[in-house]
Design a protein around this motif. Structure first.
Motif, PDB file in Angstrom:
ATOM      1  N   PRO A  38       0.827  -1.210   0.000  1.00 15.35           N
ATOM      2  CA  PRO A  38       0.000   0.000   0.000  1.00 15.35           C
ATOM      3  C   PRO A  38       0.860   1.260   0.000  1.00 15.35           C
ATOM      4  CG  PRO A  38      -0.826  -1.574   1.592  1.00 15.35           C
ATOM      5  CD  PRO A  38       0.460  -2.127   1.066  1.00 15.35           C
ATOM      6  N   ARG A 233     -14.316  -4.084  12.998  1.00 11.54           N
ATOM      7  CA  ARG A 233     -14.043  -4.835  11.778  1.00 11.54           C
ATOM      8  C   ARG A 233     -13.657  -6.271  12.100  1.00 11.54           C
ATOM      9  NH1 ARG A 233     -12.433  -0.837   8.071  1.00 11.54           N
ATOM     10  NH2 ARG A 233     -11.625  -2.307   6.583  1.00 11.54           N
ATOM     11  N   GLU A 234     -13.929  -7.125  11.113  1.00 12.22           N
ATOM     12  CA  GLU A 234     -13.752  -8.544  11.387  1.00 12.22           C
ATOM     13  C   GLU A 234     -12.300  -8.948  11.583  1.00 12.22           C
ATOM     14  OE1 GLU A 234     -16.042 -10.143   8.191  1.00 12.22           O
ATOM     15  OE2 GLU A 234     -17.892 -10.072   9.352  1.00 12.22           O
ATOM     16  N   PHE A 235     -11.358  -8.191  10.990  1.00 16.56           N
ATOM     17  CA  PHE A 235      -9.975  -8.622  11.186  1.00 16.56           C
ATOM     18  C   PHE A 235      -9.535  -8.424  12.634  1.00 16.56           C
ATOM     19  CE2 PHE A 235      -9.424  -4.342   9.275  1.00 16.56           C
ATOM     20  CZ  PHE A 235      -8.667  -3.724  10.245  1.00 16.56           C
ATOM     21  N   VAL A 236     -10.165  -7.468  13.312  1.00 17.75           N
ATOM     22  CA  VAL A 236      -9.869  -7.297  14.734  1.00 17.75           C
ATOM     23  C   VAL A 236     -10.460  -8.472  15.522  1.00 17.75           C
ATOM     24  CG1 VAL A 236     -10.199  -5.832  16.735  1.00 17.75           C
ATOM     25  CG2 VAL A 236      -9.731  -4.805  14.522  1.00 17.75           C
ATOM     26  N   ALA A 238     -10.882 -11.406  14.356  1.00 18.10           N
ATOM     27  CA  ALA A 238     -10.043 -12.566  14.059  1.00 18.10           C
ATOM     28  C   ALA A 238      -8.840 -12.592  14.984  1.00 18.10           C
ATOM     29  CB  ALA A 238      -9.601 -12.541  12.599  1.00 18.10           C
ATOM     30  N   ILE A 241      -9.970 -13.641  18.426  1.00 10.25           N
ATOM     31  CA  ILE A 241     -10.258 -15.067  18.547  1.00 10.25           C
ATOM     32  C   ILE A 241      -8.975 -15.860  18.764  1.00 10.25           C
ATOM     33  CG2 ILE A 241     -10.934 -17.065  17.163  1.00 10.25           C
ATOM     34  CD1 ILE A 241     -13.269 -15.476  16.190  1.00 10.25           C
ATOM     35  N   GLU A 253      -3.062  -4.157  14.510  1.00  8.84           N
ATOM     36  CA  GLU A 253      -4.266  -4.101  13.681  1.00  8.84           C
ATOM     37  C   GLU A 253      -4.778  -2.673  13.504  1.00  8.84           C
ATOM     38  OE1 GLU A 253      -5.138  -6.990  12.402  1.00  8.84           O
ATOM     39  OE2 GLU A 253      -3.995  -8.303  13.711  1.00  8.84           O
ATOM     40  N   ASN A 257      -3.527   1.107  10.375  1.00  6.94           N
ATOM     41  CA  ASN A 257      -4.627   1.641   9.574  1.00  6.94           C
ATOM     42  C   ASN A 257      -4.901   3.110   9.840  1.00  6.94           C
ATOM     43  OD1 ASN A 257      -5.951  -0.538   7.897  1.00  6.94           O
ATOM     44  ND2 ASN A 257      -5.685  -1.566   9.866  1.00  6.94           N
TER      45      ASN A 257
ATOM     46  N   MET B 126     -12.562 -19.028  13.592  1.00  4.01           N
ATOM     47  CA  MET B 126     -13.750 -18.518  12.919  1.00  4.01           C
ATOM     48  C   MET B 126     -13.399 -18.103  11.500  1.00  4.01           C
ATOM     49  SD  MET B 126     -16.487 -15.982  14.577  1.00  4.01           S
ATOM     50  CE  MET B 126     -17.973 -15.468  13.736  1.00  4.01           C
ATOM     51  N   PHE B 128     -15.047 -15.644   8.538  1.00  9.49           N
ATOM     52  CA  PHE B 128     -16.014 -14.557   8.544  1.00  9.49           C
ATOM     53  C   PHE B 128     -16.745 -14.427   7.221  1.00  9.49           C
ATOM     54  CE2 PHE B 128     -12.913 -13.674  11.752  1.00  9.49           C
ATOM     55  CZ  PHE B 128     -13.687 -13.251  12.812  1.00  9.49           C
ATOM     56  N   GLN B 129     -17.832 -13.673   7.313  1.00  8.08           N
ATOM     57  CA  GLN B 129     -18.677 -13.509   6.139  1.00  8.08           C
ATOM     58  C   GLN B 129     -18.030 -12.620   5.075  1.00  8.08           C
ATOM     59  OE1 GLN B 129     -22.593 -12.099   7.058  1.00  8.08           O
ATOM     60  NE2 GLN B 129     -23.186 -11.912   4.935  1.00  8.08           N
ATOM     61  N   ASP B 130     -17.492 -11.481   5.525  1.00 11.35           N
ATOM     62  CA  ASP B 130     -17.038 -10.473   4.572  1.00 11.35           C
ATOM     63  C   ASP B 130     -15.540 -10.605   4.328  1.00 11.35           C
ATOM     64  OD1 ASP B 130     -16.380  -8.316   3.120  1.00 11.35           O
ATOM     65  OD2 ASP B 130     -17.294  -6.830   4.442  1.00 11.35           O
ATOM     66  N   TYR B 132     -13.695  -8.916   2.685  1.00  8.93           N
ATOM     67  CA  TYR B 132     -13.005  -7.633   2.567  1.00  8.93           C
ATOM     68  C   TYR B 132     -12.716  -7.040   3.933  1.00  8.93           C
ATOM     69  CZ  TYR B 132     -13.642  -8.085  -2.335  1.00  8.93           C
ATOM     70  OH  TYR B 132     -13.555  -8.566  -3.601  1.00  8.93           O
ATOM     71  N   ALA B 133     -13.596  -7.279   4.894  1.00  7.56           N
ATOM     72  CA  ALA B 133     -13.394  -6.709   6.228  1.00  7.56           C
ATOM     73  C   ALA B 133     -12.593  -7.630   7.122  1.00  7.56           C
ATOM     74  CB  ALA B 133     -14.746  -6.411   6.875  1.00  7.56           C
ATOM     75  N   SER B 134     -12.433  -8.892   6.708  1.00  6.73           N
ATOM     76  CA  SER B 134     -11.825  -9.830   7.643  1.00  6.73           C
ATOM     77  C   SER B 134     -10.309  -9.929   7.501  1.00  6.73           C
ATOM     78  CB  SER B 134     -12.456 -11.216   7.493  1.00  6.73           C
ATOM     79  OG  SER B 134     -12.230 -11.710   6.214  1.00  6.73           O
ATOM     80  N   LEU B 135      -9.744  -9.238   6.508  1.00  6.57           N
ATOM     81  CA  LEU B 135      -8.290  -9.236   6.377  1.00  6.57           C
ATOM     82  C   LEU B 135      -7.792  -7.806   6.537  1.00  6.57           C
ATOM     83  CD1 LEU B 135      -7.902 -11.492   3.200  1.00  6.57           C
ATOM     84  CD2 LEU B 135      -7.963 -12.200   5.579  1.00  6.57           C
ATOM     85  N   ASN B 136      -6.805  -7.618   7.391  1.00 12.45           N
ATOM     86  CA  ASN B 136      -6.258  -6.288   7.606  1.00 12.45           C
ATOM     87  C   ASN B 136      -5.563  -5.792   6.339  1.00 12.45           C
ATOM     88  OD1 ASN B 136      -4.929  -3.998   8.439  1.00 12.45           O
ATOM     89  ND2 ASN B 136      -4.397  -4.858  10.436  1.00 12.45           N
ATOM     90  N   PRO B 137      -6.062  -4.690   5.756  1.00 16.82           N
ATOM     91  CA  PRO B 137      -5.503  -4.222   4.480  1.00 16.82           C
ATOM     92  C   PRO B 137      -4.038  -3.816   4.570  1.00 16.82           C
ATOM     93  CG  PRO B 137      -7.015  -2.597   5.406  1.00 16.82           C
ATOM     94  CD  PRO B 137      -7.154  -3.840   6.227  1.00 16.82           C
ATOM     95  N   ARG B 197      -5.858 -18.835   7.578  1.00 14.65           N
ATOM     96  CA  ARG B 197      -5.645 -18.282   8.920  1.00 14.65           C
ATOM     97  C   ARG B 197      -6.355 -19.123   9.974  1.00 14.65           C
ATOM     98  NH1 ARG B 197      -7.650 -12.381   9.695  1.00 14.65           N
ATOM     99  NH2 ARG B 197      -9.608 -13.349   9.085  1.00 14.65           N
TER     100      ARG B 197
END
Ligand SMILES: Nc1ncnc2c1ncn2[C@@H]1O[C@H](COP(=O)(O)OP(=O)(O)OP(=O)(O)O)[C@@H](O)[C@H]1O
Ligand code: SF4
Ligand SMILES: [Mg+2]
Lengths: 343, 383
Positions: A38, A233-236, A238, A241, A253, A257, B126, B128-130, B132-137, B197
């Motif tokens: 990025p 956000r889901e990555f947090v 993750a 977990i 995380e 950003n 787990m 996840f559904q999305d 795009y949101a489940s991987l830290n960009p 993951r």
């Protein structure tokens, strides 16, 4: 499509054996984009922005001038304290430069100061140095504290968020200019006893202190808003977990950003602090003469602008260029870092 | 994909995962890995001016019981907003349960703190559904997939990077993509990274929250196949959440149907698909896109309108506002989740007046769409 029955015959395919996996289902989707980070993408976008590049050069130039002031002084052969006008008889009986255009000459590129007769070029170089250093210190402090505050507020949420938010509102509600003018003398008197001589570091310290005190809230709020949206956000989730600690989540995380926000906000804050510092010195509650200072030059310039505008001209132009360049740079950095402008 | 895909209990075929430490309580197979009883999650609603008061609750999950055996896949279906994700997040302990009990491998984990959960963190993962949101960009694929190992301080032989490359291969990605960033991948590929993951710690249970809903239909099958392979070959138990019955059909040995925070029917796959008893299950089945439109042999039920608000759920049976068989008893008495006469063991239904255990066509289609009914009525009146 690998059918499950096919995979089952090759039961070992899940144990690490290169045979099955790599050629797998959608290897076709290998992106053409060659692995760019990025950051590299942002840099590519920035490089295409001509205004941004020019502004960056200007800003770097100012910073270099401030940093290399002693070197410039040595090369130029003058300093910011000697009273060249009086010593060399370049001032008339009213204390104004005899030569036209504020006494501009091969000796004194930007002319000489009325009354005292110091070299304007050297004054400006050292003035920029003083103002920039103070503004930089304020920016670093304000950004550091603001980011920490916003991170804590956004990450903890709930009651903590509420009370910290009210505190930052309270700080925001102070009338800034009035507070600076009224409070600076009070703060100075805290350091200097009655009748004692004032140490050189008192004024800069107070300037940094009061500006920082009312300067960290805006970035704190921005960071809070970002963290609030990021932490859901889901990555947090993750990371959580897997058992990540709050500290790791913030560091790995969240912070990566919000770097771009921090960077952009800092480039927008610095010129504000530079002008604020100049304003305070201009009003007499900042740096005192004879320390060279950008704001003090305006003070002297304002006294003499009717007889000679030249002394106002150089610091004024320099300030305008500096502020405009810094703000445009901030905009360019924001555009470059914003993935939505990706093309 | 069709019925010939055998989905027996995987433990008889599953090879032990190559990694160390993989054997544990679940390895025996058949024994209960996760047990959930009376699970509740109420989200408080605060209101009031100046002084915030608790004015009510969103009863997202309101008394849910189920269990998952080691290596087994339980499908959980239901309309949007019925509390499936909340259940998944409770099981992974992202959320703190309001009531009830969660037992994992014999240990009560209902109210464990982060530190106390550490020993079993690696075993429940787990997806996840999305994607795009489940991987830290801002992280590379490598650091995303190795993060769980880093957090739990696991050092596989050969190093973490080697393990990540293996995992990428397992999920069908090029291991050379180790240093790439998520934005360089398509949705399906991202979801594969998410799977890698989840596999990084050799889990025993994976909660997959609508893992393919956000994907293109053509990609969905690939990802479901990947998960199926993972489930069978690594013997991982799944709680597979979906909003329609078509996807879980091929994936899960047992199905739980949720409605408004409660399980209304749960049972073996064949039993649920062939002999459903709860009216809601009938409605879901007939709505499944898989039902052949030309096939007149199946019943048609059109269920429209919204799920009632979980803040103030209907009394008695929660489905009664949309049920065509509802009677007075349904409003006053909550139907218990029990085995109804004629059902096989383990097939539980919560209904006072269950449907016949068949999915063949009825004499008359059931249309429960107020708007549609009004239109049809108007059309009949004007000749
Ligand atoms: N953090 C929260 N605070 C308040 N209410 C919530 C929260 N999370 C979920 N809810 C509510 O709980 C109910 C169940 O939500 P949940 O996300 O579990 O549904 P779902 O079955 O997963 O639906 P979908 O298929 O749309 O994902 C919804 O009414 C939702 O509004
Ligand atoms: S209990 Fe009554 S309302 Fe509920 S599903 Fe059964 S028949 Fe319908
Ligand atoms: Mg959901």
């Amino acid at each position: 499509m690998t059918s499950p029955s096919q995979a089952a015959t090759n039961a070992d395919s899940l144990t690490p054996e290169p045979a099955a996996g790599s050629g797998g289902p959608d290897a076709k989707g290998t992106p053409a984009l060659a692995g760019r980070t990025p950051r590299q993408l942002a840099w590519l976008r920035f490089k295409r922005d001509r205004v941004g590049i020019i502004c960056a050069i200007v800003v770097v130039f100012f910073i270099l001038v401030a940093a290399a002031a002693p070197l410039i002084s040595a090369l130029y052969g003058k300093n910011a304290y000697d009273l060249y006008g009086q010593d060399d008889g370049l001032l008339n009986s009213y204390g104004l430069p005899i030569a036209p255009n504020g006494g501009i000459s091969g000796q004194h590129w930007f002319g000489i100061e009325p009354q005292l007769g110091r070299d304007v070029f050297m004054l400006l170089v050292y003035g920029i140095r003083t103002s920039l250093l103070i503004a930089l210190a304020v920016t670093v402090l304000a950004v550091g504290v603001g980011v920490l505050f916003g991170l804590t507020q956004g990450y903890l949420g709930g009651r903590t968020d509420y009370f910290m938010g009210r505190f930052s509102d309270f700080m925001l509600s102070f009338p800034q200019q009035l507070f600076f003018i009224a409070f600076s003398p009070v703060a100075i008197s805290l350091f200097v006893g009655v009748g004692d001589p004032e140490s050189w570091w008192v004024r800069p310290l107070v300037l940094i202190g009061v500006q920082f005190l009312l300067g960290w809230m805006s970035i704190g709020r921005l960071v809070r808003a970002q963290v609030l949206s990021l932490r859901e956000r889901e990555f947090v989730e993750a990371a959580r977990i897997s058992g990540a600690s709050s500290w790791r989540i913030i560091r790995k995380e969240l912070l990566p950003n919000i770097w771009s926000t921090i960077l952009v906000q800092s480039t927008l804050m610095l010129p504000v602090f530079v002008t604020a510092e100049a304003g305070l010195s201009f009003l007499g509650v900042g740096i005192l003469p004879p320390t060279p200072d950008w704001g003090l030059m305006f003070q002297t310039g304002a006294t003499f602008y009717k007889s000679d505008i030249t002394f106002m001209f150089f610091p004024g132009i320099a300030m305008v260029i500096f502020v405009v360049a810094f703000n445009l740079l901030g905009d360019s950095v924001r555009d470059a870092l914003d993935p939505k402008t990706l093309r | 994909m069709s019925e010939q895909v055998t989905l027996d209990q995987p433990e008889d075929t599953a090879p032990e995962p190559a990694k160390d430490g993989a054997s544990g309580a679940g390895a025996g197979g058949g024994e209960t890995l996760l047990e959930v009883s009376g699970l509740q999650k109420y989200f408080p609603i605060h209101g009031g001016f100046i002084v915030k008061r608790r004015v009510g609750d969103v009863r997202a999950v309101d008394g849910v019981d189920f269990s998952i055996a080691a290596g087994e896949s339980l499908g959980m279906v239901g309309e949007s907003g019925c509390g499936k994700s909340t259940t998944g997040r409770l099981v992974t302990r992202l959320l703190e349960p309001t009531g009830g009990k969660i037992t994992y491998a014999g240990q009560d984990i209902t109210h464990r703190s982060r530190k106390e959960l550490a020993p079993i963190r690696s075993e429940i993962q787990m997806i996840f559904q999305d994607p795009y949101a489940s991987l830290n960009p801002r992280q590379t694929v490598g650091s995303i997939v190795s993060a769980p190992m880093e957090i739990n301080d696991i050092n596989p032989s050969g190093g973490r990077e080697k393990r990540v490359r293996e995992l990428l291969e397992i999920v069908g990605l090029n291991p050379e993509h180790y240093n790439r960033f998520p934005h360089e991948f398509s949705g399906g590929q991202r979801q594969r990274i998410g799977v890698a993951r989840a596999l990084a710690l050799d889990p025993k249970l994976i909660v997959a929250d609508e893992p393919v809903s956000a994907l293109d239909v053509s990609i969905q099958a690939q990802v479901v196949n990947l998960l199926q392979r993972v489930q069978k070959e690594l013997g991982i138990a799944f709680l597979f959440i979906a909003h329609d019955l078509a996807i879980v059909r091929h994936f899960s040995q047992r199905i739980a149907v949720m409605y408004l925070g409660k399980i209304v029917e749960i049972g073996d796959r064949a039993s649920i698909y062939e002999r459903p008893r709860h009216p809601y299950t009938h409605a879901l089945l007939s709505a499944a896109p898989e039902a052949d439109p030309d096939d007149d042999g199946r019943e048609r039920i059109r269920l429209a309108g919204d799920v009632p608000s979980p803040i103030n759920p209907p009394s008695g049976c929660r489905f009664r506002t949309r049920c065509w068989k509802a009677q007075d008893k349904c409003a006053t008495e909550e139907p218990p989740l029990v085995q109804i006469g004629g059902n096989v063991a383990g097939h539980l239904t919560a209904c006072h007046f269950p449907e016949e255990p068949t999915i063949t066509a009825r004499k008359e289609d059931i249309v429960l769409d107020p708007a549609l009914a009004a239109i049809e009525e108007a059309a009949e009146e004007t000749p």
